[in-house]
Every structure is written in structure tokens, then in C-alpha cells.
Design a protein around this motif. Sequence first.
Motif, PDB file in Angstrom:
ATOM      1  N   THR A  86      -8.895  18.312 -42.094  1.00  0.00           N
ATOM      2  CA  THR A  86      -8.841  17.010 -43.431  1.00  0.00           C
ATOM      3  C   THR A  86      -9.711  15.701 -43.192  1.00  0.00           C
ATOM      4  O   THR A  86     -10.268  15.112 -44.387  1.00  0.00           O
ATOM      5  N   ARG A  87     -10.569  15.904 -42.097  1.00  0.00           N
ATOM      6  CA  ARG A  87     -11.471  14.758 -41.702  1.00  0.00           C
ATOM      7  C   ARG A  87     -10.760  13.517 -41.762  1.00  0.00           C
ATOM      8  O   ARG A  87     -11.459  12.127 -41.808  1.00  0.00           O
ATOM      9  N   ALA A  88      -9.354  13.433 -41.907  1.00  0.00           N
ATOM     10  CA  ALA A  88      -8.548  12.097 -41.387  1.00  0.00           C
ATOM     11  C   ALA A  88      -8.600  11.794 -39.890  1.00  0.00           C
ATOM     12  O   ALA A  88      -8.230  12.803 -39.425  1.00  0.00           O
ATOM     13  N   ASN A  89      -8.443  10.565 -39.635  1.00  0.00           N
ATOM     14  CA  ASN A  89      -8.016  10.461 -38.447  1.00  0.00           C
ATOM     15  C   ASN A  89      -6.477  10.616 -37.898  1.00  0.00           C
ATOM     16  O   ASN A  89      -5.821  10.659 -38.803  1.00  0.00           O
ATOM     17  N   LEU A  90      -6.239  10.841 -36.853  1.00  0.00           N
ATOM     18  CA  LEU A  90      -4.923  10.928 -36.491  1.00  0.00           C
ATOM     19  C   LEU A  90      -3.748   9.892 -36.194  1.00  0.00           C
ATOM     20  O   LEU A  90      -2.975  10.073 -35.898  1.00  0.00           O
ATOM     21  N   GLY A  91      -4.424   8.807 -36.690  1.00  0.00           N
ATOM     22  CA  GLY A  91      -3.462   7.463 -36.581  1.00  0.00           C
ATOM     23  C   GLY A  91      -3.611   6.737 -35.354  1.00  0.00           C
ATOM     24  O   GLY A  91      -2.999   5.831 -35.209  1.00  0.00           O
ATOM     25  N   TYR A  92      -4.272   6.987 -34.485  1.00  0.00           N
ATOM     26  CA  TYR A  92      -4.352   6.265 -33.282  1.00  0.00           C
ATOM     27  C   TYR A  92      -5.902   6.335 -32.845  1.00  0.00           C
ATOM     28  O   TYR A  92      -6.650   6.945 -33.144  1.00  0.00           O
ATOM     29  N   CYS A  93      -6.132   5.300 -31.877  1.00  0.00           N
ATOM     30  CA  CYS A  93      -7.370   5.361 -31.413  1.00  0.00           C
ATOM     31  C   CYS A  93      -7.143   4.710 -29.809  1.00  0.00           C
ATOM     32  O   CYS A  93      -6.332   4.206 -29.353  1.00  0.00           O
ATOM     33  N   PHE A  94      -8.260   4.870 -29.032  1.00  0.00           N
ATOM     34  CA  PHE A  94      -8.374   4.391 -27.614  1.00  0.00           C
ATOM     35  C   PHE A  94      -9.594   3.489 -27.484  1.00  0.00           C
ATOM     36  O   PHE A  94     -10.735   3.882 -27.918  1.00  0.00           O
ATOM     37  N   LEU A  95      -9.165   2.412 -26.668  1.00  0.00           N
ATOM     38  CA  LEU A  95     -10.506   1.646 -26.261  1.00  0.00           C
ATOM     39  C   LEU A  95     -10.355   1.370 -24.553  1.00  0.00           C
ATOM     40  O   LEU A  95      -9.267   1.088 -24.063  1.00  0.00           O
ATOM     41  N   ASN A  96     -11.546   1.475 -23.903  1.00  0.00           N
ATOM     42  CA  ASN A  96     -11.287   1.199 -22.550  1.00  0.00           C
ATOM     43  C   ASN A  96     -12.153  -0.215 -22.297  1.00  0.00           C
ATOM     44  O   ASN A  96     -13.422  -0.286 -22.707  1.00  0.00           O
ATOM     45  N   PHE A  97     -11.555  -1.197 -21.795  1.00  0.00           N
ATOM     46  CA  PHE A  97     -12.116  -2.422 -21.940  1.00  0.00           C
ATOM     47  C   PHE A  97     -12.907  -2.621 -20.447  1.00  0.00           C
ATOM     48  O   PHE A  97     -12.425  -1.979 -19.522  1.00  0.00           O
ATOM     49  N   ARG A  98     -13.740  -3.482 -20.325  1.00  0.00           N
ATOM     50  CA  ARG A  98     -14.430  -3.723 -18.875  1.00  0.00           C
ATOM     51  C   ARG A  98     -13.831  -4.318 -17.847  1.00  0.00           C
ATOM     52  O   ARG A  98     -13.712  -3.896 -16.675  1.00  0.00           O
ATOM     53  N   VAL A  99     -12.972  -5.190 -18.440  1.00  0.00           N
ATOM     54  CA  VAL A  99     -11.852  -6.011 -17.531  1.00  0.00           C
ATOM     55  C   VAL A  99     -10.681  -5.912 -17.986  1.00  0.00           C
ATOM     56  O   VAL A  99     -10.379  -6.084 -19.167  1.00  0.00           O
ATOM     57  N   PRO A 100      -9.364  -5.966 -17.201  1.00  0.00           N
ATOM     58  CA  PRO A 100      -8.141  -5.924 -17.564  1.00  0.00           C
ATOM     59  C   PRO A 100      -7.694  -7.047 -18.439  1.00  0.00           C
ATOM     60  O   PRO A 100      -6.886  -6.850 -19.371  1.00  0.00           O
ATOM     61  N   GLU A 101      -8.525  -8.285 -18.292  1.00  0.00           N
ATOM     62  CA  GLU A 101      -8.210  -9.355 -19.046  1.00  0.00           C
ATOM     63  C   GLU A 101      -8.215  -9.223 -20.460  1.00  0.00           C
ATOM     64  O   GLU A 101      -7.546  -9.744 -21.392  1.00  0.00           O
ATOM     65  N   MET A 102      -9.244  -8.418 -20.784  1.00  0.00           N
ATOM     66  CA  MET A 102      -9.749  -8.371 -22.218  1.00  0.00           C
ATOM     67  C   MET A 102      -8.792  -7.176 -22.729  1.00  0.00           C
ATOM     68  O   MET A 102      -8.274  -7.503 -24.009  1.00  0.00           O
ATOM     69  N   ALA A 103      -8.282  -6.291 -21.906  1.00  0.00           N
ATOM     70  CA  ALA A 103      -7.211  -5.371 -22.498  1.00  0.00           C
ATOM     71  C   ALA A 103      -5.928  -6.247 -22.852  1.00  0.00           C
ATOM     72  O   ALA A 103      -5.539  -5.859 -24.249  1.00  0.00           O
ATOM     73  N   GLN A 104      -5.674  -6.988 -21.981  1.00  0.00           N
ATOM     74  CA  GLN A 104      -4.648  -7.842 -22.373  1.00  0.00           C
ATOM     75  C   GLN A 104      -4.643  -8.991 -23.509  1.00  0.00           C
ATOM     76  O   GLN A 104      -3.762  -8.879 -24.247  1.00  0.00           O
ATOM     77  N   GLU A 105      -5.960  -9.572 -23.552  1.00  0.00           N
ATOM     78  CA  GLU A 105      -6.105 -10.302 -24.676  1.00  0.00           C
ATOM     79  C   GLU A 105      -5.992  -9.492 -26.164  1.00  0.00           C
ATOM     80  O   GLU A 105      -5.720 -10.012 -27.079  1.00  0.00           O
ATOM     81  N   PHE A 106      -6.713  -8.326 -25.897  1.00  0.00           N
ATOM     82  CA  PHE A 106      -6.669  -7.526 -27.204  1.00  0.00           C
ATOM     83  C   PHE A 106      -5.213  -7.095 -27.822  1.00  0.00           C
ATOM     84  O   PHE A 106      -4.933  -7.016 -28.912  1.00  0.00           O
TER      85      PHE A 106
END
Length: 181
Positions: A86-106
Motif C-alpha cells: 500500500t506504500r502507507a506507513n504502519l502507524g508507528y516509528c522508532f527513534l534512538n536518541f544519543r542520550v536517555p535525557e533526550m528520549a525523556q524530553e522527546f
Amino acid sequence: GDSMMSSFRSSEAGTPRGVSFLSDASSAAGSILDGPPPEIDGDATTIMVRNVPSKYTQRMLLKELKEQQVPAGSFDFFYLPIDFKTRANLGYCFLNFRVPEMAQEFKTRFHGYMPSRLNKRSKVFTICQAKVQGLMANVESFRSSGVMGRSVAPEYQPMFFDTKGAEVTLAKVEALAGKSA
């Protein structure tokens, strides 16, 4: 460092089209979500974003994150799974941040965020901790899934970024991690 964190905390007044970050449970869209955002372990760096509008491409979502002041180079891995038929995304994505603090801030800034690209109301993002944690663990996980094979078009594969936010190849990521490509 501190400049990365301070640039992430831009004022809401400067966001395009009056979009606000809905982290306050009493805000208008707060009622759409069931309670506060899920807890993310203090050392977690990989997060999952749910409710990505199906028409979004990786480039569209990355552009929106940039417009919303997510600092260039704060994450090194990004993947928006796409249905090849379908070329549509599946409704979710993944991001890996360099430091845990940035993941929390996001998580704080984007849990409850209303994507703006398509000019129609859509579900708000929900942010949670991903099962697979860390850059190289994600590389290994997706490599074994076949999504990083030569037959898969680049726009359907995970993306990697250097500390300045420039896209880099998997070979470069592995070289920097001390592995041979």
C-alpha cells in the motif's frame, strides 16, 4: 550537551501554525489520552511513536520533527515501517536518541502531539519505550528482519544520522561502532 537540551526547549509561541506541545493533562487534547504518558526507564534511548498518520513518509515526519525544534544530531536511528503493497506507513516509528535525557524530553514534548502535515485532524502521538534499546541492537534487529536487504528500496529502510544530523550509511555507523562493514 546543554545547548542540545536548551534548543529543544523552545517556546511554544514559536511553533508553526499555532501547534502546541500537549504535555499538560488539562489541555484540550489531553482528554484524548488515557492518563499520563507511560514511564520510560531512566537509561532508555529508543522510543516508539504511535499514531503516525498513514500517509506520512519518513521524510515528512523528519521534516515535522525538525520544524518542531528536535535538535539535529540528537538521534542516530529513525525507522518508519512501510507496507510495501500500500506504500502507507504502519502507524508507528522508532527513534534512538544519543542520550536517555533526550528520549525523556522527546516523550514529554510529543506525547499528545497532533501532527500537522496533512491539515486534517488525526490521532495524537503516543510515546512509549521500545522493546529493543540502543543503536546497534536496533541495527541487528532490523538486519535480521530483512528490511535492510539490498532488494528493499532505501525509502523503506531505517535511517541513520551523525552527531550533526546528516544522514549516514549503515557501513559508517558500523565503522564508528568499531565493527567492519
